[in-house]
Design a protein around this motif. Sequence first.
Motif, PDB file in Angstrom:
ATOM      1  N   GLU A 173      59.866-114.677  -7.389  1.00 23.26           N
ATOM      2  CA  GLU A 173      59.306-115.875  -7.996  1.00 23.26           C
ATOM      3  C   GLU A 173      57.961-116.251  -7.401  1.00 23.26           C
ATOM      4  OE1 GLU A 173      61.865-119.148  -8.338  1.00 23.26           O
ATOM      5  OE2 GLU A 173      63.524-118.022  -9.183  1.00 23.26           O
ATOM      6  N   ARG A 174      57.688-115.834  -6.186  1.00 18.21           N
ATOM      7  CA  ARG A 174      56.413-116.167  -5.581  1.00 18.21           C
ATOM      8  C   ARG A 174      56.079-115.138  -4.515  1.00 18.21           C
ATOM      9  NH1 ARG A 174      58.667-121.841  -3.170  1.00 18.21           N
ATOM     10  NH2 ARG A 174      60.478-121.021  -2.097  1.00 18.21           N
ATOM     11  N   PRO A 175      54.815-114.962  -4.173  1.00 19.21           N
ATOM     12  CA  PRO A 175      54.429-113.957  -3.180  1.00 19.21           C
ATOM     13  C   PRO A 175      54.905-114.351  -1.789  1.00 19.21           C
ATOM     14  CG  PRO A 175      52.557-115.324  -3.796  1.00 19.21           C
ATOM     15  CD  PRO A 175      53.669-115.679  -4.730  1.00 19.21           C
ATOM     16  N   PRO A 176      54.952-113.384  -0.857  1.00 20.17           N
ATOM     17  CA  PRO A 176      55.377-113.703   0.515  1.00 20.17           C
ATOM     18  C   PRO A 176      54.492-114.774   1.129  1.00 20.17           C
ATOM     19  CG  PRO A 176      55.238-111.327   0.170  1.00 20.17           C
ATOM     20  CD  PRO A 176      54.628-111.963  -1.033  1.00 20.17           C
ATOM     21  N   THR A 235      47.647-125.414   2.033  1.00 20.69           N
ATOM     22  CA  THR A 235      47.415-124.311   1.100  1.00 20.69           C
ATOM     23  C   THR A 235      48.677-123.957   0.325  1.00 20.69           C
ATOM     24  OG1 THR A 235      47.889-122.698   2.844  1.00 20.69           O
ATOM     25  CG2 THR A 235      45.586-123.328   2.523  1.00 20.69           C
ATOM     26  N   SER A 236      49.826-124.518   0.730  1.00 23.43           N
ATOM     27  CA  SER A 236      51.073-124.290  -0.004  1.00 23.43           C
ATOM     28  C   SER A 236      51.644-125.635  -0.443  1.00 23.43           C
ATOM     29  CB  SER A 236      52.066-123.504   0.857  1.00 23.43           C
ATOM     30  OG  SER A 236      52.420-124.227   2.013  1.00 23.43           O
ATOM     31  N   GLU A 237      52.967-125.769  -0.486  1.00 20.85           N
ATOM     32  CA  GLU A 237      53.593-126.981  -1.005  1.00 20.85           C
ATOM     33  C   GLU A 237      53.546-128.111   0.023  1.00 20.85           C
ATOM     34  OE1 GLU A 237      55.136-124.161  -0.300  1.00 20.85           O
ATOM     35  OE2 GLU A 237      56.315-123.395  -1.987  1.00 20.85           O
ATOM     36  N   GLY A 238      53.346-129.326  -0.473  1.00 25.85           N
ATOM     37  CA  GLY A 238      53.427-130.494   0.391  1.00 25.85           C
ATOM     38  C   GLY A 238      52.154-130.762   1.154  1.00 25.85           C
ATOM     39  N   GLY A 239      51.282-131.606   0.601  1.00 25.64           N
ATOM     40  CA  GLY A 239      50.025-131.902   1.273  1.00 25.64           C
ATOM     41  C   GLY A 239      50.200-132.622   2.589  1.00 25.64           C
ATOM     42  N   SER A 240      51.203-133.520   2.675  1.00 27.29           N
ATOM     43  CA  SER A 240      51.461-134.249   3.917  1.00 27.29           C
ATOM     44  C   SER A 240      52.804-133.905   4.543  1.00 27.29           C
ATOM     45  CB  SER A 240      51.398-135.762   3.671  1.00 27.29           C
ATOM     46  OG  SER A 240      50.075-136.235   3.692  1.00 27.29           O
ATOM     47  N   VAL A 241      53.836-133.704   3.703  1.00 31.50           N
ATOM     48  CA  VAL A 241      55.189-133.449   4.214  1.00 31.50           C
ATOM     49  C   VAL A 241      55.829-132.334   3.393  1.00 31.50           C
ATOM     50  CG1 VAL A 241      57.479-134.424   4.648  1.00 31.50           C
ATOM     51  CG2 VAL A 241      55.448-135.864   4.915  1.00 31.50           C
ATOM     52  N   HIS A 242      56.503-131.411   4.091  1.00 25.68           N
ATOM     53  CA  HIS A 242      57.250-130.330   3.444  1.00 25.68           C
ATOM     54  C   HIS A 242      58.657-130.319   4.036  1.00 25.68           C
ATOM     55  CE1 HIS A 242      57.348-125.921   1.916  1.00 25.68           C
ATOM     56  NE2 HIS A 242      58.569-126.262   2.273  1.00 25.68           N
ATOM     57  N   SER A 263      48.350-125.153  -3.587  1.00 22.25           N
ATOM     58  CA  SER A 263      49.190-124.075  -4.101  1.00 22.25           C
ATOM     59  C   SER A 263      48.918-123.822  -5.581  1.00 22.25           C
ATOM     60  CB  SER A 263      50.666-124.435  -3.911  1.00 22.25           C
ATOM     61  OG  SER A 263      51.498-123.480  -4.520  1.00 22.25           O
ATOM     62  N   ALA A 264      48.751-122.551  -5.945  1.00 25.49           N
ATOM     63  CA  ALA A 264      48.406-122.218  -7.324  1.00 25.49           C
ATOM     64  C   ALA A 264      49.515-122.574  -8.306  1.00 25.49           C
ATOM     65  CB  ALA A 264      48.074-120.729  -7.429  1.00 25.49           C
ATOM     66  N   LYS A 265      50.793-122.368  -7.902  1.00 22.38           N
ATOM     67  CA  LYS A 265      51.894-122.570  -8.840  1.00 22.38           C
ATOM     68  C   LYS A 265      52.920-123.587  -8.367  1.00 22.38           C
ATOM     69  CE  LYS A 265      51.702-118.000 -10.983  1.00 22.38           C
ATOM     70  NZ  LYS A 265      52.478-116.802 -11.386  1.00 22.38           N
ATOM     71  N   GLU A 266      52.820-124.058  -7.145  1.00 21.28           N
ATOM     72  CA  GLU A 266      53.777-125.045  -6.651  1.00 21.28           C
ATOM     73  C   GLU A 266      53.103-126.414  -6.650  1.00 21.28           C
ATOM     74  OE1 GLU A 266      56.830-124.216  -6.315  1.00 21.28           O
ATOM     75  OE2 GLU A 266      56.518-122.068  -6.544  1.00 21.28           O
ATOM     76  N   GLY A 267      53.126-127.134  -5.562  1.00 18.64           N
ATOM     77  CA  GLY A 267      52.451-128.425  -5.559  1.00 18.64           C
ATOM     78  C   GLY A 267      53.048-129.398  -4.572  1.00 18.64           C
ATOM     79  N   ALA A 289      47.872-132.284  -6.860  1.00 18.98           N
ATOM     80  CA  ALA A 289      48.298-130.881  -6.861  1.00 18.98           C
ATOM     81  C   ALA A 289      47.259-130.138  -7.685  1.00 18.98           C
ATOM     82  CB  ALA A 289      49.688-130.743  -7.463  1.00 18.98           C
ATOM     83  N   VAL A 290      46.303-129.486  -7.007  1.00 16.86           N
ATOM     84  CA  VAL A 290      45.096-129.006  -7.680  1.00 16.86           C
ATOM     85  C   VAL A 290      45.174-127.550  -8.117  1.00 16.86           C
ATOM     86  CG1 VAL A 290      43.675-130.682  -6.449  1.00 16.86           C
ATOM     87  CG2 VAL A 290      43.957-128.378  -5.506  1.00 16.86           C
ATOM     88  N   GLY A 291      46.276-126.849  -7.828  1.00 19.44           N
ATOM     89  CA  GLY A 291      46.415-125.479  -8.301  1.00 19.44           C
ATOM     90  C   GLY A 291      46.413-125.414  -9.812  1.00 19.44           C
ATOM     91  N   VAL A 292      46.144-124.231 -10.346  1.00 21.21           N
ATOM     92  CA  VAL A 292      46.067-124.065 -11.801  1.00 21.21           C
ATOM     93  C   VAL A 292      47.336-124.563 -12.477  1.00 21.21           C
ATOM     94  CG1 VAL A 292      45.838-122.378 -13.660  1.00 21.21           C
ATOM     95  CG2 VAL A 292      44.492-122.115 -11.568  1.00 21.21           C
ATOM     96  N   GLU A 293      48.492-124.317 -11.849  1.00 25.33           N
ATOM     97  CA  GLU A 293      49.769-124.790 -12.382  1.00 25.33           C
ATOM     98  C   GLU A 293      50.429-125.777 -11.415  1.00 25.33           C
ATOM     99  OE1 GLU A 293      52.290-121.557 -13.611  1.00 25.33           O
ATOM    100  OE2 GLU A 293      50.571-120.325 -14.181  1.00 25.33           O
ATOM    101  N   GLY A 294      49.629-126.514 -10.693  1.00 27.35           N
ATOM    102  CA  GLY A 294      50.138-127.437  -9.685  1.00 27.35           C
ATOM    103  C   GLY A 294      51.071-128.486 -10.269  1.00 27.35           C
TER     104      GLY A 294
END
Length: 516
Positions: A173-176, A235-242, A263-267, A289-294
């Motif tokens: 579903e997503r790259p490593p 650069t991945s999910e959760g700008g402040s908290v994950h 994140s391109a596809k998450e957010g 969420a600024v990714g193309v599919e954020g």
Amino acid sequence: MFTYQGNRRATPSRRRSRWFLAGGVVAGSLVVGAAGVTGVAALAAPRAPGVTEQGRVAAAARDDGPDAGRRTDDGTPGRPHRPDGRPDEEGAPDGRPDGPGTRRPPLLTVPCDSARLIAALVQANAEGGATVRLAPKCTYTLSHAFQQPDEYDGGIRDAREAADAAENPGDAERPPRQPGDDNTGLPLIYQAITVEGSGATIARGENAETFRFFTVRDGGELTLRDIVLRNGRSTSEGGSVHVVHGATAVLERTTVVDSTSLSAKEGGGGVFNDGNMVVRESRFIGNSAVGVEGKGGGVLNGGVLTMSKTEFRDNSANGYGGGLANYRGAAEVATTLLAHNIAGQGGGLASFSARTKVEDTRVVDNTAKVGGGIANSDAVLVLRKLVVQGNTASGNGGGISSIQGLLPMDDSVVAGNHARGNGGGIFADRSNILVRTSEVSDNAAIGAKSTGGGIHTSAGQLSLFKSKVVGNSSTLPPGGIFADRARVRIDDASVVIENRSTNCAGSKVPISHCFR
């Protein structure tokens, strides 16, 4: 010297009677074992007047430990105090010490110093958890990511997806994950840690490298209270908290502002939850969420989310869920405001491949291409006591859009929304829409070929019970309800009137109980 000891209590033998052991083993309980002792004593001594057999058993079962019979200062039974007034065990006022191995975590007070905050969180993890209290109104500015070994393997969910990918190459579903994906400004949370902000702010410096503030790993429990998180960037999910799949988080009176997920596809511009999260009396302002599919400008949920008395304002997502996105998760939202958010779909709220319940909530003045206020896709979305008002879609569904979903709506108002496509109030495609004791009014489909100012449904089912579709308009008729290859049911207690230019005339499917 002779001392009279006739009134001194004789020290009982520590050797237990065979009768006691037999009674305990045969009956399987200490109470019955005690009854065996009492029974033996009863054979050897006359009964005292007024004492029942049950009373004798209860007396035999009472605790005769070292503190028995001792009294507190107010005369109630309890642990004795020392001459200086302290309890026998030092520590908390109730006699329970703080720290590891006790029920109460230690309290770490942090001065207004970012390095001391980091040190306190390191200590809290090392000691099995703690409450970290920040300096009131202080701003803790972080200029770089915290460097620490992180052997995180992706957790429960990523392990499952990796196994699926091994069985079906090419279906991952997503790259490593890359090491930089999980940069944090503060230590990872592995223990039960509460951060009491006291109105303090944790901020990423203007020219700092990319990092979020908190990552909660499997087994970790993070509580944030009375705190502001500003300018997180991941650069991945959760700008402040994950919050990962096996972790827990609670946000109380927490504000997350101006944070971003790249994140391109998450957010999850503000927060990404893949575990179990509770949010109360909090605010998400200006996150993206600024990714193309954020997804999820304010919050992206993929786990279990319970939310109440919370505000989403001025958040954005290029994909869906400008304020809140629930993707493959379960969410309950109550008494919440979603206003002035923007997304590709679901300007305020999006429920995709998920189960979402929203109650007593206002969704107002949001904007999207599809579903200006709310978007539902391949999901169950339950709406109760909602106000969906003043939202705008450049495509279909000014107020609400549902594609291949189930959407029951009770005691709600969908009013004053606009779409340049079809369905000024509600747009439904291959969906089951139930409108009960609700009102769809004053919505407009304003495109050159727009129809269904109130409701536009195709290839699904629409049911109205004790509801009103009133005062809606569209460029092409009907202005009330348009149906194409759909089944429409309107009960006798519902009304479809005063829509322009017609109520239902012009629909591809004839609609009963609809005034022309």
